[in-house]
Design an enzyme around this catalytic site. Structure first.
Site, short mmCIF file in Angstrom:
data_model
loop_
_atom_site.label_atom_id
_atom_site.label_comp_id
_atom_site.label_asym_id
_atom_site.label_seq_id
_atom_site.Cartn_x
_atom_site.Cartn_y
_atom_site.Cartn_z
N CYS A 184 -16.37 -4.94 59.14
CA CYS A 184 -15.28 -5.05 58.37
C CYS A 184 -15.20 -6.61 58.24
O CYS A 184 -15.33 -7.48 59.16
CB CYS A 184 -14.21 -4.46 59.30
SG CYS A 184 -14.27 -2.75 59.61
N SER A 185 -14.59 -6.84 57.06
CA SER A 185 -13.96 -8.17 56.49
C SER A 185 -12.65 -8.53 57.48
O SER A 185 -12.11 -7.47 57.74
CB SER A 185 -13.73 -8.26 55.18
OG SER A 185 -12.89 -7.40 54.65
N HIS A 191 -10.98 -12.57 53.54
CA HIS A 191 -10.66 -11.59 52.46
C HIS A 191 -9.17 -11.72 52.23
O HIS A 191 -8.47 -10.84 52.53
CB HIS A 191 -11.30 -10.34 52.69
CG HIS A 191 -10.92 -9.31 51.69
ND1 HIS A 191 -10.87 -9.57 50.28
CD2 HIS A 191 -10.84 -8.09 51.19
CE1 HIS A 191 -10.50 -8.57 49.35
NE2 HIS A 191 -10.74 -7.60 50.22
N LYS A 238 -16.75 -10.70 54.14
CA LYS A 238 -16.88 -10.50 55.51
C LYS A 238 -16.70 -11.78 56.35
O LYS A 238 -16.23 -11.68 57.53
CB LYS A 238 -18.56 -10.07 55.79
CG LYS A 238 -18.69 -9.75 57.23
CD LYS A 238 -17.89 -8.80 57.86
CE LYS A 238 -18.10 -8.94 59.41
NZ LYS A 238 -17.28 -9.69 59.96
N CYS A 251 -7.30 -5.40 46.52
CA CYS A 251 -8.22 -6.32 46.56
C CYS A 251 -8.83 -7.13 45.59
O CYS A 251 -9.51 -7.95 45.73
CB CYS A 251 -9.24 -5.66 47.55
SG CYS A 251 -8.80 -4.28 48.54
#
Ligand SMILES: [Zn+2]
Lengths: 125, 386
Positions: free
Chosen positions: B208-209, B334, B330, B84
């Site tokens: 969660c994103s 992402h 978020k 990420c």
């Protein structure tokens, strides 16, 4: 449009780790210790970061304390048919992952065993 | 060699489920915007670093197709991956190339098409973002599970609640409303978060994103070049980086990311600043709990007290340190490869006072980006000034 599917099947070596994988089948939970510096490893490893490869296997303590846990609802490929709570349990110098059975909270006492495939922690209180 | 490195051009594609483009057209949106922003042409670029995690798209070796489509053949010999934090890994490589004197103008492109596979496949790939053999393989951990383990421990040790965590998601969605490039532009309430379905307890869908497609591009230049071609450079004052164990169990603490703390300390010391100097930050809020932990790891709040910044509105626009006013991971979205560079896009817009309705008010113009790969497996913190 649809892309070509990519099926990936893997063969993973367990050489040097037979004790661990065979142990799970027999109900044993084992880790490794470096005979030179005394470092203990879980996940087990056959080389120590001190440079030595002179390692010994030992049985992990069966009583542990839940450090944290999570029940998985949105499951990954391969686990669709299971209901499970992932936990991290402290046993002495080591922390290990397991599936918890019962109603855990952070700080719960658990007794560790295996189900023949993986480590299971039965929540005691 | 150049002792200083500047950001001189930035681009960001629309984030979201981008069924309308393949990875190459997606990267084009960001690259073209960055070139136009810098007032440069392809001929000016010495080196291109491409960041992409790639596993969730058909192009599992995406760099050549991205480079070719953007007219960068011959200039793109490196693809980087740091989960990420892939975008920040690309940025660090660009920074190092300029610091070393190897190149004067470097283009970093971060791009990922994450929605070309289904959710179960995506979770199985994300679950491998840790220790495959002794954790994922045996216990079916998903990426949300890893952060859920942190959330549960944070709640037990510090009394953080699910309502507290929801505040982070509500804030992200509020700001994404004014970002036309954001993935999720929909206002949500604490109640919506609490009532959303459980993904991996205690984390729910709205903690969660999303799984996003997107691209970002940033052009870096040496001091000499930057001063010649722009009067609004954003300088990189400090870079910090660190990493952590693959296995989550063996870390021994699950309320804070050691790698992020170390990266932050290194970046602060290189920049010669302290946490209180930071006026704006992009923090890695892949999950609601991650934003709270980020505040603590960056030293904006004491350990265990991160949520107080949310409750007091100190990280809102006009607060003590504005965070993620473009919507964060978020709600902005992402796309793993793009996120780190999208953070630099956001910071550059803020530092140039070009952020429109979400413009933060600066006094000293000191900003920071905090980008975490995996569950702290990689961490990058960069400090910026004007
Ligand atoms: Zn040793």
């Amino acid at each position: 449009m649809e892309g070509l599917p990519l099926y990936m099947k893997y063969q993973i070596p367990i050489e040097g780790y037979e004790r661990f994988w065979e142990g799970l089948k027999k109900g044993e939970i084992v880790a490794t210790r470096c005979k030179r510096c005394g470092n203990e490893y879980f996940p087990p490893r056959v080389n120590c970061t001190c440079g030595s490869s002179d390692m010994e296997w030992f049985e992990v303590k069966r009583e542990g304390i839940v450090q944290t846990f999570s029940e998985v609802f949105s499951k990954p490929q391969g686990f669709e048919d299971f209901s499970y709570i992932v936990g991290i349990v402290n046993v002495g110098n080591l922390n290990l992952m397991c599936w918890l059975v019962g109603k855990p909270r952070v700080g719960s006492r658990v007794m560790l065993r295996t189900d023949g495939t993986r480590v299971i922690g039965d929540v005691v209180d | 060699m150049s002792s200083k490195v500047a950001v001189i051009g930035v681009g960001n594609s629309k984030f979201g489920k981008r069924d309308d483009v393949s990875i190459r057209e997606l990267s084009w949106e960001a690259v073209q915007e960055s070139l136009n922003d810098a007032g440069l042409t392809l001929q000016d670029i010495d080196l291109t670093i491409i960041g992409s995690t790639a596993y969730r798209g058909v192009e599992i070796y995406p760099a050549p197709v991205v480079a070719e489509y953007n007219g960068l053949v011959g200039k793109a010999p490196i693809r980087v991956e740091a989960a990420c934090a892939t975008g920040s890994a690309a940025a660090l490589n660009a920074y190092m190339a300029i610091r070393s004197g190897l190149a004067k103008i470097v283009l970093a492109i971060g791009v990922d098409k994450m929605t070309e596979v289904g959710t179960a496949t995506s979770l199985a790939i994300g679950g491998r973002g840790g220790n495959y053999q002794y954790e994922f393989h045996l216990y079916g951990t998903t990426f949300p599970t890893y952060y859920a383990l942190y959330a549960r421990r944070h709640m037990a040790l510090y009394g953080t609640t699910e309502e507290d965590m929801a505040l982070a998601s509500v804030k992200a969605h509020k700001y994404a409303l004014s970002n036309e490039k954001a993935h999720l532009r929909k206002s949500i309430s604490v109640d919506d978060v609490l009532k959303s379905r459980v993904i991996s307890s205690p984390l729910k869908l709205l903690d969660c994103s999303p799984i996003s497609d997107g691209a970002a591009a940033v052009i870096f230049a040496s001091e000499e070049v930057a001063k010649k071609i722009t009067d609004a450079p954003v300088w990189i004052k400090g870079v910090g980086y660190s990493s952590d164990t693959s296995s989550l169990a063996s870390r021994g603490e699950w309320t804070s990311l050691r790698s992020a703390r170390e990266a932050a300390n290194n970046a602060y010391s290189m920049a010669g600043i302290v946490p209180a100097d930071v006026e704006y930050a992009t923090v890695h809020d892949c999950f609601s709990i991650a934003e709270i932990i980020a505040y603590e790891d960056l030293g904006f709040a004491e350990r265990g007290k991160g949520v107080s910044l949310l409750r007091e509105g100190q990280t809102e626009k006009g607060g003590k340190v504005g965070t993620n006013l473009f919507g964060g991971l978020k709600a902005k979205g992402h796309p793993l490869g793009a996120t780190g560079l999208s953070m630099i896009y956001e910071i550059t817009k803020q530092m140039r006072d070009e952020a429109g309705s979400v413009q933060h008010q600066f006094k000293k113009y000191i900003a920071l980006s905090h980008n975490v790969g995996g569950t702290g497996h990689y961490a990058y913190v960069f400090v910026y000034s004007r």
